[in-house]
Design a protein around this motif. Structure first.
Motif, mmCIF file in Angstrom:
data_model
loop_
_atom_site.group_PDB
_atom_site.id
_atom_site.type_symbol
_atom_site.label_atom_id
_atom_site.label_comp_id
_atom_site.label_asym_id
_atom_site.label_seq_id
_atom_site.Cartn_x
_atom_site.Cartn_y
_atom_site.Cartn_z
ATOM 1 N N GLU A 89 -1.417 5.318 8.197
ATOM 2 C CA GLU A 89 0.032 5.471 8.182
ATOM 3 C C GLU A 89 0.514 6.001 6.832
ATOM 4 N N CYS A 90 -0.045 5.469 5.754
ATOM 5 C CA CYS A 90 0.354 5.933 4.427
ATOM 6 C C CYS A 90 -0.030 7.393 4.216
ATOM 7 N N VAL A 91 -1.204 7.779 4.694
ATOM 8 C CA VAL A 91 -1.606 9.181 4.600
ATOM 9 C C VAL A 91 -0.645 10.053 5.407
ATOM 10 N N ARG A 92 -0.311 9.599 6.615
ATOM 11 C CA ARG A 92 0.593 10.359 7.491
ATOM 12 C C ARG A 92 1.961 10.567 6.833
ATOM 13 N N GLU A 93 2.406 9.570 6.069
ATOM 14 C CA GLU A 93 3.737 9.609 5.466
ATOM 15 C C GLU A 93 3.763 10.251 4.082
ATOM 16 N N LEU A 96 0.830 -1.199 0.000
ATOM 17 C CA LEU A 96 0.000 0.000 0.000
ATOM 18 C C LEU A 96 0.870 1.257 0.000
ATOM 19 N N ARG A 97 1.965 1.253 0.745
ATOM 20 C CA ARG A 97 2.867 2.403 0.786
ATOM 21 C C ARG A 97 3.469 2.663 -0.596
ATOM 22 N N ARG A 98 3.869 1.599 -1.282
ATOM 23 C CA ARG A 98 4.441 1.781 -2.633
ATOM 24 C C ARG A 98 3.417 2.400 -3.577
ATOM 25 N N PHE A 99 2.158 2.000 -3.412
ATOM 26 C CA PHE A 99 1.119 2.559 -4.280
ATOM 27 C C PHE A 99 0.927 4.044 -3.986
ATOM 28 N N PHE A 100 0.939 4.423 -2.712
ATOM 29 C CA PHE A 100 0.860 5.838 -2.352
ATOM 30 C C PHE A 100 2.034 6.610 -2.943
ATOM 31 N N GLN A 101 3.228 6.042 -2.867
ATOM 32 C CA GLN A 101 4.413 6.721 -3.395
ATOM 33 C C GLN A 101 4.297 6.934 -4.894
#
Length: 359
Positions: free
Chosen positions: A120-124, A76-81
């Motif tokens: 967490e992804c939003v926060r980052e 999910l983090r990679r997708f946000f990035q």
């Protein structure tokens, strides 16, 4: 409600990340945003059925979709990035009460742990300016009150699904107080909607798809809890609320951050049996059987929302009454069974709904 039109126009070319876009509500929102000209990034488990709304709309060819699980934080983090979104709509969830009894751990892992991953992804991700975090009207501790639940009423739940949504709200509040409140120019809101119906829902153990499967196969509609009352609303109603709120958060994040209810007028609070009978009457055939209660699993008998906050502070109100909601639902399923273009039918319903904003 004219704010909705302005918001939709303002979303053209905006980068919007949507979890749960393969689901019932998520696929409608993805279509609406794509029609508005937004740059939509969808993240969700693959659709379960060939006839799922996501597939019928051909959304893989219209948006940037990735088959992923919100329980996988790294993915999910990679997708946000990759997406670097400005707006995030979080609809990804295990959304069925009966499924939560059969698979409680998966329900809690998805609805709580997955939501933590999302937050967490939003926060980052500094690019995110607006977050709409979708939970459920079932996040409230149900006391079978005759009046609607307000946003500041007690949270809780007897079944795993309701409990998971109440917990997701508590997690959201903690992230708001700890991280988001001090983030400059950032708006964040949790949204709680009543029982959503409409075209494109094929989930198991849900009243509308159960009705049309039974009608199509010329079998009786079996109702487990015919006297249970719910605030039925067409799928576009809460989505219009989410979009209106997203626009308000962009303009004034401090004022509009928090919890919001989106539900129908009181006349739409009908029993399960009344809804099934409306489907039969509009379709022109079908019959109802009431099932013997063969389970100890608890389901709420009476539940509806107080939406005064949305009415007075956002200027939002539902547009389609119970009869219009039932009619549009039957119209969509009839189009599907007749082999009509579902993309065209769904866009037409969005256009008809938008036209009623000025009524």
């Amino acid at each position: 409600m004219v704010n909705l039109v302005n918001t939709i126009a303002s979303l053209r070319s905006k980068r919007i990340l949507l979890t749960g876009d393969t689901g019932f509500k998520g696929s409608w929102l993805a279509l609406w945003l794509a029609e508005a000209g937004a740059e939509v990034y969808g993240y969700a488990l693959p659709p379960l059925r060939e006839e799922d709304h996501f597939n019928l709309l051909g959304l893989r060819n219209r948006i940037d979709h990735f088959d992923g699980d919100i329980r996988d934080r790294d993915q999910l983090r990679r997708f946000f990035q990759q997406a670097q979104p400005e707006f995030v709509f979080h609809l990804g969830a295990q959304a069925l009460v009966r499924e939560s009894y059969q698979n409680p751990k998966a329900t809690f892992d998805t609805n709580i742990g997955g939501s933590v991953n999302l937050l967490e992804c939003v926060r980052e991700t500094p690019s995110v300016k607006t977050l709409i975090y979708v939970t459920s009207d079932k996040c409230y501790r149900n006391r079978e009150w005759i009046w609607g639940y307000r946003e500041n009423d007690e949270l809780g739940g007897r079944d795993p699904y309701s409990a998971s949504k109440a917990a997701a709200e508590i997690v959201f509040s903690a992230y708001g107080d700890s991280f988001f409140a001090s983030r400059p120019n950032f708006g964040y809101a949790s949204v709680r909607a009543g029982n959503v119906i409409g075209g494109g829902d094929w989930s198991s153990d849900r009243i509308i798809p159960d009705c049309f499967r039974s009608i199509y196969h010329n079998k009786p509609i079996v109702l487990r809890h015919p006297k249970s009352t719910r605030p039925w609303q067409y799928v576009l109603e809460p989505l219009s609320g989410y979009l209106t709120l997203a626009g308000a958060l962009t303009e004034n994040p401090k004022q509009f951050s928090g919890a919001w209810n989106f539900g129908p007028h009181g006349e739409a609070n009908r029993t399960v049996k009344e809804l099934a009978q409306a489907m039969i009457d509009l379709w022109g055939s079908g019959q109802i059987n009431v099932a013997q209660q063969d389970s100890d699993w608890h389901e709420a008998g009476l539940l509806h929302l107080n939406c005064d906050k949305s009415h007075h502070q956002l200027g939002w109100r539902p547009r389609w009454n119970f009869e219009r909601t039932a009619t549009e639902t039957v119209d969509w399923y009839r189009a599907f069974l007749e082999g009509q273009s579902i993309t065209q039918k769904s866009i037409e319903q969005i256009q008809r709904y938008t036209e009623t904003i000025y009524d």
